[in-house]
Scaffold this motif. Structure first.
Motif, PDB file in Angstrom:
ATOM      1  N   THR A 272       0.864  -1.184   0.000  1.00 50.94           N
ATOM      2  CA  THR A 272       0.000   0.000   0.000  1.00 50.94           C
ATOM      3  C   THR A 272       0.897   1.228   0.000  1.00 50.94           C
ATOM      4  O   THR A 272       1.775   1.343   0.859  1.00 50.94           O
ATOM      5  N   ARG A 387      -1.140   6.282   8.817  1.00 49.26           N
ATOM      6  CA  ARG A 387      -0.325   7.366   9.345  1.00 49.26           C
ATOM      7  C   ARG A 387       0.370   8.071   8.175  1.00 49.26           C
ATOM      8  O   ARG A 387       1.041   7.405   7.367  1.00 49.26           O
ATOM      9  N   TYR A 556      -2.524  -1.394  10.499  1.00 51.23           N
ATOM     10  CA  TYR A 556      -2.631  -1.639  11.940  1.00 51.23           C
ATOM     11  C   TYR A 556      -3.646  -0.711  12.612  1.00 51.23           C
ATOM     12  O   TYR A 556      -4.049  -0.948  13.736  1.00 51.23           O
TER      13      TYR A 556
HETATM   14  P1  NDP Z   1       4.465  -0.036   9.204  1.00 51.19           P
HETATM   15  O1  NDP Z   1       3.744  -1.112   9.936  1.00 51.19           O
HETATM   16  O2  NDP Z   1       3.921   1.324   9.226  1.00 51.19           O
HETATM   17  O3  NDP Z   1       4.691  -0.447   7.693  1.00 51.19           O
HETATM   18  C1  NDP Z   1       4.957  -1.772   7.328  1.00 51.19           C
HETATM   19  C2  NDP Z   1       5.026  -1.858   5.831  1.00 51.19           C
HETATM   20  O4  NDP Z   1       5.276  -3.210   5.452  1.00 51.19           O
HETATM   21  C3  NDP Z   1       3.727  -1.452   5.149  1.00 51.19           C
HETATM   22  O5  NDP Z   1       4.032  -0.715   4.014  1.00 51.19           O
HETATM   23  C4  NDP Z   1       3.099  -2.803   4.799  1.00 51.19           C
HETATM   24  O6  NDP Z   1       2.181  -2.740   3.749  1.00 51.19           O
HETATM   25  C5  NDP Z   1       4.341  -3.566   4.413  1.00 51.19           C
HETATM   26  N1  NDP Z   1       4.138  -5.014   4.396  1.00 51.19           N
HETATM   27  C6  NDP Z   1       3.779  -5.820   5.402  1.00 51.19           C
HETATM   28  N2  NDP Z   1       3.687  -7.092   4.990  1.00 51.19           N
HETATM   29  C7  NDP Z   1       3.996  -7.095   3.677  1.00 51.19           C
HETATM   30  C8  NDP Z   1       4.073  -8.095   2.688  1.00 51.19           C
HETATM   31  N3  NDP Z   1       3.784  -9.371   2.959  1.00 51.19           N
HETATM   32  N4  NDP Z   1       4.458  -7.719   1.437  1.00 51.19           N
HETATM   33  C9  NDP Z   1       4.732  -6.430   1.151  1.00 51.19           C
HETATM   34  N5  NDP Z   1       4.663  -5.433   2.042  1.00 51.19           N
HETATM   35  C10 NDP Z   1       4.299  -5.770   3.286  1.00 51.19           C
HETATM   36  O7  NDP Z   1       5.976  -0.071   9.787  1.00 51.19           O
HETATM   37  P2  NDP Z   1       7.040   1.120   9.856  1.00 51.19           P
HETATM   38  O8  NDP Z   1       8.294   0.501  10.383  1.00 51.19           O
HETATM   39  O9  NDP Z   1       7.097   1.866   8.601  1.00 51.19           O
HETATM   40  O10 NDP Z   1       6.434   2.044  10.961  1.00 51.19           O
HETATM   41  C11 NDP Z   1       6.186   1.497  12.273  1.00 51.19           C
HETATM   42  C12 NDP Z   1       5.698   2.595  13.198  1.00 51.19           C
HETATM   43  O11 NDP Z   1       6.745   3.485  13.470  1.00 51.19           O
HETATM   44  C13 NDP Z   1       4.557   3.422  12.632  1.00 51.19           C
HETATM   45  O12 NDP Z   1       3.677   3.757  13.677  1.00 51.19           O
HETATM   46  C14 NDP Z   1       5.252   4.641  12.149  1.00 51.19           C
HETATM   47  O13 NDP Z   1       4.412   5.734  12.052  1.00 51.19           O
HETATM   48  C15 NDP Z   1       6.341   4.797  13.176  1.00 51.19           C
HETATM   49  N6  NDP Z   1       7.459   5.544  12.615  1.00 51.19           N
HETATM   50  C16 NDP Z   1       7.564   6.814  13.035  1.00 51.19           C
HETATM   51  C17 NDP Z   1       8.554   7.580  12.567  1.00 51.19           C
HETATM   52  C18 NDP Z   1       8.641   8.975  13.072  1.00 51.19           C
HETATM   53  O14 NDP Z   1       9.355   9.721  12.497  1.00 51.19           O
HETATM   54  N7  NDP Z   1       7.940   9.356  14.118  1.00 51.19           N
HETATM   55  C19 NDP Z   1       9.549   7.093  11.579  1.00 51.19           C
HETATM   56  C20 NDP Z   1       9.338   5.720  11.220  1.00 51.19           C
HETATM   57  C21 NDP Z   1       8.326   4.980  11.730  1.00 51.19           C
HETATM   58  P3  NDP Z   1       0.626  -2.423   4.034  1.00 51.19           P
HETATM   59  O15 NDP Z   1       0.558  -0.951   4.302  1.00 51.19           O
HETATM   60  O16 NDP Z   1      -0.071  -2.853   2.824  1.00 51.19           O
HETATM   61  O17 NDP Z   1       0.231  -3.233   5.243  1.00 51.19           O
END
Ligand code: NDP
Length: 600
Positions: A272, A387, A556
């Motif tokens: 996504t 987010r 999530y």
């Molecule tokens: P996220 O859970 O936000 O993102 C995970 C990613 O993995 C999504 O794009 C998801 O796609 C993808 N994914 C999962 N399974 C598969 C699959 N089987 N095949 C392909 N893609 C897949 O993790 P992040 O580490 O990016 O972020 C974690 C948290 O940390 C969030 O709350 C974020 O906001 C926070 N964060 C905050 C920051 C800040 O600056 N304050 C900086 C970085 C992170 P899909 O969307 O389709 O599920």
């Protein structure tokens, strides 16, 4: 699947249809079960790459005033605020090799905080530190966590590379017995759990993930020994490598431009697309942020919280993507109390949402030159469904010859990992290195996942006590039957995009509770009636936002498309109002959380 052409701006019915189609492409029957924990079974994913050789030590059998589980900002702030109140022996027990929590583990290239540093970094007034950038790099934040720990002498009793394995209340000594994986079994009068909301990395539960013969790791365990370089780049080890990155959430958005700079070729496996707004990071001076008087940082973060909580403010000190979209968010975020009737809300909200998302899709269109790639990068869902991310380097990275976007929406993500790489549809991508930016089990801390058993009065286990009727707390922090146990987090408390602010308010409150319990020789333990009253307060104006999340693209926020249950999970009037409530409560009602040790 055939995707209809982009709806014309303003055609809300067509936009609704497009959002529904895009959601259906992504919903999976296995919902949240599609993931697996990156735990011991996946040694390379779970191991600590930063701690170095962990020194041997004798198990501890002593007594401290307070044991804090977790050395991230929650634990550090609880410790610091208690030290300010004169508590002597505060022992923070931390799984990692030092303080920092999220910022200890996440050192991936490009890491920055997307909340303004002058409101995100806590205790700037107390430490005199003024951040150097509007959005701080992770290393500056990690060093600040260590600065607070040093300033409040939290290293003296800290235990690193140590995991708490159980907490048990001992009635006879009115203290907790804290057991760890290093053989410790020490006592503490009070226990604070600060185990974090993003501490358990997760991986896709797909076939073959263990078969990959190349190099692989999770972004929260970045292997610089393999890639070379540091969070600010220079990954010479990747110069001729084919690197696959799975995941395009906030982490992926920050990592992609750095990999693009250094790797031979980067395959970005997207399921996504994130919405990616303008970042405009810049160096800042003390003058820029008004750091010229006592309390400047407190004023700034309160101003920020007011605005993002939907309260009125006479000025906007931070003036960034979060605060500028606050008026919009006020309409968009379904948790705001004024939501009322869905149809009235929807009429006002939908057009504002569409305008914002059209603007973000236009940004992709303007920046990415390859039409097909640009189409795939456009987010088709409502703004508050996921987010938002912020970057000025993410979209331009896709204009480079060494970056390929692989869209995996139609196959519900990457389908399989083989010895040599990743399979999506009919195509196998051969890789030297496979990096998972697949996030964390959100909100599942050791306490709530059951990994860390907590036995209260009479040996009752916390999760068993909550199994039938759900969690029961006062302010999310204390519970009947679990004396002198204080839990940090957002459950039945409050949440905000600036989570360190929420944690600091909790820390101030915890320190006041401990001081009051000491002064009155009492235990911190609310009665059942007090818990009931708090649950009723949470339930009274709990917003009905289930319909909103049920229509969102999976993630999530909505339990991977399964919807979000209504219910009193957080204070319904927002974090700013909640902090005001806590302040008043401390002045008038502290006794509600205290119990005479002689009471039955
Ligand atoms: P996220 O859970 O936000 O993102 C995970 C990613 O993995 C999504 O794009 C998801 O796609 C993808 N994914 C999962 N399974 C598969 C699959 N089987 N095949 C392909 N893609 C897949 O993790 P992040 O580490 O990016 O972020 C974690 C948290 O940390 C969030 O709350 C974020 O906001 C926070 N964060 C905050 C920051 C800040 O600056 N304050 C900086 C970085 C992170 P899909 O969307 O389709 O599920």
């Amino acid at each position: 699947m055939t995707i209809p052409r982009a709806p014309a701006a303003g055609d809300l019915a067509a936009l609704r249809r497009r959002y529904r189609i895009e959601r259906e492409r992504r919903v999976r029957p296995d919902g949240g079960r599609q993931y697996q924990a990156a735990d011991a079974e996946f040694g390379t994913y779970a191991a600590d790459p930063y701690a170095g050789a962990v020194p041997e030590r004798e198990p501890l059998r002593d007594t401290v005033d307070v044991a804090v589980v977790g050395g991230g900002f929650g634990g550090i702030l609880a410790g610091a605020r208690m030290r300010q109140q004169g508590v002597e022996r505060v022992r923070i027990v931390e799984k990692g090799g030092d303080f920092g929590g999220t910022w200890y583990w996440n050192r991936y290239p490009g890491i920055h905080c997307d909340i303004e540093s002058h409101v995100y970094l806590p205790m700037l007034d107390e430490t005199g530190y003024v951040p150097k950038w509007k959005y701080a790099p992770g290393e500056e934040i990690r060093l600040h966590a260590m600065r607070i720990a040093q300033r409040f002498d939290l290293y003296a009793h800290a235990l690193f590379s140590t995991t708490v394995t159980s907490l048990a209340w001992d009635e006879a000594s009115a203290s907790w017995i804290v057991a760890t994986d290093r053989g410790d079994s020490f006592r503490a009068t009070y226990v604070v759990t600060a185990t974090g909301t993003l501490s358990e990395p997760k991986l896709p539960g797909i076939p073959g993930i263990k078969d990959f013969k190349g190099h692989t790791f999770h972004t929260s365990r970045w292997d610089y020994a393999y890639t070379g370089g540091a969070p600010d780049g220079g990954m010479t080890g990747l110069a001729h490598k084919r690197v696959g990155l799975v995941g395009t959430g906030a982490t992926g958005v920050q990592v992609v431009p750095m990999l693009a700079e250094d790797a031979g070729h980067v395959y970005v496996f997207q399921r996504t697309p994130s919405s990616v707004d303008v970042r405009a990071n810049c160096p800042t001076t003390a003058r820029d942020v008004g750091a010229d008087h006592d309390g400047w940082a407190r004023e700034r973060r309160e101003n920020f919280l007011r605005i993002v909580s939907g309260e009125t403010a006479d000025r906007d000190l931070v003036a960034d993507g979060w605060t500028e979209s606050a008026a919009l968010l006020e309409k968009l975020l379904p948790s705001f109390r004024r939501q009322g009737d869905r149809r009235a809300f929807e009429a006002e909200y939908e057009a504002a949402d569409a305008a914002k998302m059209n603007e973000l899709r236009a940004r992709v269109e303007r920046t990415v030159t390859d039409r097909d790639t640009a189409e795939k990068l456009k987010p088709w869902y409502r703004y508050a469904c996921k987010r938002p991310a912020f970057s000025d380097h993410y979209y331009p990275a896709f204009n480079r010859g060494n970056v390929t976007l692989v869209d995996t929406a139609d196959t519900h993500g990457i389908e399989r990992v083989t010895e040599h790489g990743v399979v999506v549809g009919d195509t196998a991508y051969e890789l030297d290195c496979l990096i998972f930016a697949t996030g964390f089990s959100v909100g599942v801390s050791g306490v709530h996942s059951g990994k860390l058993p907590v036995h209260g009065r009479g040996g009752t286990q916390l999760l068993h006590a909550w199994a039938r009727q759900g969690p029961r707390t006062l302010h999310g922090l204390t519970s009947h039957g679990f004396p002198n146990l204080i839990q940090m987090g957002s459950l039945q408390n409050a949440s905000s995009v600036n989570f360190t602010h929420v944690l600091d308010e909790q820390a101030v409150h915890i320190a006041a509770l401990v001081a009051a319990a000491e002064a009155r020789a009492a235990l911190i333990e609310p009665s059942r009636r007090t818990e009931d009253a708090w649950l009723a307060t949470l339930a009274k104006d709990a917003p009905d936002h289930a319909w909103f999340h049920a229509e969102c693209t999976p993630g999530y926020y909505n339990r991977e498309g399964g919807g979000r249950p209504n219910g009193p999970s957080a204070y319904p009037h927002g974090a700013f109002a909640f902090h005001e409530l806590l302040k008043r409560w401390r002045e008038t009602s502290m006794d509600e959380a205290l119990r005479s040790p002689r009471a039955g």
